[in-house]
Enzyme design. Structure first.
Site, PDB file in Angstrom:
ATOM      1  CG  ASP A   1      -1.741   1.268   1.330  1.00 11.61           C
ATOM      2  OD1 ASP A   1      -2.768   1.334   0.635  1.00 11.61           O
ATOM      3  OD2 ASP A   1      -1.368   2.190   2.091  1.00 11.61           O
TER       4      ASP A   1
ATOM      5  CE  LYS B   1      -3.971   4.796   0.713  1.00  9.83           C
ATOM      6  NZ  LYS B   1      -2.539   4.415   0.703  1.00  9.83           N
TER       7      LYS B   1
ATOM      8  CG  HIS C   1      -5.075   9.700   0.361  1.00 12.80           C
ATOM      9  ND1 HIS C   1      -3.712   9.673   0.135  1.00 12.80           N
ATOM     10  CD2 HIS C   1      -5.229   9.225   1.615  1.00 12.80           C
ATOM     11  CE1 HIS C   1      -3.089   9.196   1.186  1.00 12.80           C
ATOM     12  NE2 HIS C   1      -3.984   8.931   2.107  1.00 12.80           N
TER      13      HIS C   1
ATOM     14  CE1 TYR D   1       0.375   7.966   2.697  1.00 13.14           C
ATOM     15  CE2 TYR D   1       1.021   5.773   1.994  1.00 13.14           C
ATOM     16  CZ  TYR D   1       0.115   6.605   2.597  1.00 13.14           C
ATOM     17  OH  TYR D   1      -1.054   6.085   3.096  1.00 13.14           O
TER      18      TYR D   1
END
Length: 278
Positions: A44, A74, A107, A49
Site C-alpha cells: 500500500d 491513492k 485518498h 507519501y
C-alpha cells in the site's frame, strides 16, 4: 497468505504492507524488498507519501513477479478532475515502475481545496478511474476515509461501485457505523494505523491481554483486525519485525475479541473527513 474477494471478483490479500512515513531513501526500498520476500503480497502506497520511487525500486529488487503483487496507490487531495486524475495515475505508475495498479483510491473525500464542490469533483475523478478500469490499467477502484454520505454521493453517479474503503481502524477506533454500511454495500474495509500510531504499546488494557495470550501486541492487533473483517495494513522497516507481523497462525477467541472491543485507551487520530484542512 489468504485472500478476500472484492465485489468485482478480484482477489486481494487479507493483510497488507503499508509505506506511510517510510523515508525517501534506500531504507524504504529494502523494507519493501524484505516484505515481499517474507510473504507479503499487498503493498500500500500513495502519491502524497513521497516515496513511490523507492517503493518501485523495492518491487523490482524483491524478485517477486509483478503479477503476484497487489499494488495500491491513492489520488491526493490537490488533484481532482478527469484529466488531472489520469495524469496523477500515470505519475504513480511511472514512479512505481509498473504499467497498471491493482487498486487505486481517492485518498480523502472532501479536501480543503475542493470543499465547496467536492461531490462533482470526486465524480469527475471517479469517471477517470472507471475508464482506466475499462482500459485494463486498474483492476479495482475504491476510496479512503469516506463516511456513509460520501459513499452515497459518489455511488449515485457511479458506473463501477467502490470495491474498498480504507479507514483508520484499531482498538478504541472501531468505526462501526461505516464498517456496517460497507458490509451492506459489499465494500471491503482496509484498516490503517492498526497500532494506533504506537499508542497500543502504552495501553495497559491491551498490554494485559497481550500477556495473557502470550502474543505480541502488533500480532494481537493485526489478527484482531482480520477477525473483525478488516484488512490490516502493517508497517515496519525492520526485517525481523516484518517477518513477525506475518506470523498469524492463531485465532483469537470470541471472549478476547470482545475484550479488545471494549478497550478505550487508544485515541483515534481525530481527523474528520468532512473538516480536514489539507
Amino acid at each position: 497468505m489468504q485472500t478476500i474477494k472484492l465485489n468485482n471478483g478480484v482477489e486481494m490479500p487479507d493483510i497488507g504492507f503499508g509505506t506511510w512515513k517510510a523515508p525517501e531513501s534506500d531504507v524504504t526500498t529494502r523494507a519493501v524488498e524484505a516484505a515481499l520476500q517474507s510473504g507479503h503480497r499487498l503493498i500500500d502506497c500513495a502519491a502524497v507519501y513521497g516515496n513511490e520511487k523507492e517503493v518501485g525500486r523495492g518491487l523490482i529488487g524483491s524478485g517477486v513477479p509483478r503479477q503476484e503483487i497487489f499494488l495500491v496507490s491513492k489520488l491526493w487531495n490537490s488533484v481532482r478532475g478527469y484529466k488531472e486524475t489520469r495524469q496523477a495515475f500515470e505519475n504513480s505508475c511511472r514512479d512505481l515502475q509498473t504499467d497498471y495498479l491493482d487498486l487505486y483510491l481517492i485518498h480523502w473525500p472532501r479536501p480543503f481545496r475542493f470543499h465547496d464542490d467536492y461531490i462533482e469533483q470526486n465524480r469527475a475523478s471517479w469517471r477517470a478511474m472507471e475508464d482506466l478500469v475499462q482500459e485494463g490499467r486498474i483492476r479495482a477502484i475504491g476510496v479512503s476515509n469516506f463516511k456513509e454520505h460520501h459513499l452515497r454521493e459518489l455511488m449515485e453517479d457511479a458506473r463501477i461501485l467502490p470495491a474498498v474503503n480504507q479507514i483508520e481502524f484499531h482498538p478504541s477506533c472501531l468505526q462501526e457505523d461505516i464498517r456496517s454500511f460497507c458490509a451492506e454495500q459489499h465494500i471491503v474495509v482496509q484498516g490503517y494505523s492498526t497500532l494506533a500510531n504506537g499508542q497500543v504499546f502504552h495501553c495497559e488494557e491491551l498490554l494485559a491481554i497481550s500477556r495473557e495470550q502470550n502474543i505480541s501486541l502488533s500480532r494481537l492487533c493485526t489478527q484482531y483486525a482480520r477477525q473483525r473483517g478488516v484488512v490490516p495494513l502493517v508497517k515496519s522497516v525492520d526485517p525481523a519485525r516484518i517477518r513477525e507481523n506475518l506470523q498469524l497462525d492463531f485465532c483469537l477467541s470470541p471472549a478476547v475479541l470482545e475484550q479488545i472491543d471494549r478497550v478505550t485507551g487508544c485515541a483515534g487520530s481525530g481527523n474528520d473527513s468532512d473538516a480536514i484542512s489539507f
